[in-house]
Design a protein around this motif. Structure first.
Motif, PDB file in Angstrom:
ATOM      1  N   SER A   1       0.819  -1.214   0.000  1.00  0.00           N
ATOM      2  CA  SER A   1       0.000   0.000   0.000  1.00  0.00           C
ATOM      3  C   SER A   1       0.851   1.260   0.000  1.00  0.00           C
ATOM      4  CB  SER A   1      -0.922   0.012   1.216  1.00  0.00           C
ATOM      5  OG  SER A   1      -1.763  -1.085   1.193  1.00  0.00           O
ATOM      6  N   VAL A   2       1.871   1.296   0.834  1.00  0.00           N
ATOM      7  CA  VAL A   2       2.738   2.466   0.907  1.00  0.00           C
ATOM      8  C   VAL A   2       3.533   2.622  -0.392  1.00  0.00           C
ATOM      9  CG1 VAL A   2       4.722   3.459   2.123  1.00  0.00           C
ATOM     10  CG2 VAL A   2       2.850   2.459   3.402  1.00  0.00           C
TER      11      VAL A   2
ATOM     12  N   TRP B   1       2.393   6.783  -6.814  1.00  0.00           N
ATOM     13  CA  TRP B   1       1.398   7.766  -7.236  1.00  0.00           C
ATOM     14  C   TRP B   1       1.916   9.181  -7.016  1.00  0.00           C
ATOM     15  CZ3 TRP B   1      -1.575  11.451  -4.627  1.00  0.00           C
ATOM     16  CH2 TRP B   1      -2.629  11.988  -5.362  1.00  0.00           C
TER      17      TRP B   1
ATOM     18  N   LEU C   1       1.235   4.201  -2.940  1.00  0.00           N
ATOM     19  CA  LEU C   1       1.078   5.619  -2.656  1.00  0.00           C
ATOM     20  C   LEU C   1       2.321   6.404  -3.061  1.00  0.00           C
ATOM     21  CD1 LEU C   1      -0.596   7.899  -1.342  1.00  0.00           C
ATOM     22  CD2 LEU C   1       0.540   7.314   0.816  1.00  0.00           C
TER      23      LEU C   1
END
Length: 67
Positions: free
Chosen positions: A13-14, A20, A17
């Protein structure tokens, strides 16, 4: 098993992110333009990548030992 799975999901998840944010800031395009301005020879670019990973690996490996 549950705690290890949670750790993996947090890392993924990190990382998503982070990618992105990097894409929206235009860092990837700037880095690609800089690499293209250094050399167009593929072997030289791969050699520079290998050296950067070697140097980065020598610095990051001791940090990860204590994590």
């Amino acid at each position: 098993m549950g705690l290890d799975g949670a750790r993996v999901l947090i890392i993924v998840s990190v990382a998503g992110l982070f990618i992105w944010i990097i894409c929206n800031m235009g860092v990837a395009q700037s880095l690609a333009n800089w690499i293209a301005s250094v050399s167009t020879d593929p072997m030289l670019v791969l050699t520079l990548f290998a050296l950067a990973l070697l140097v980065g690996g020598t610095v990051l490996d001791p940090v990860m030992l204590f994590a």
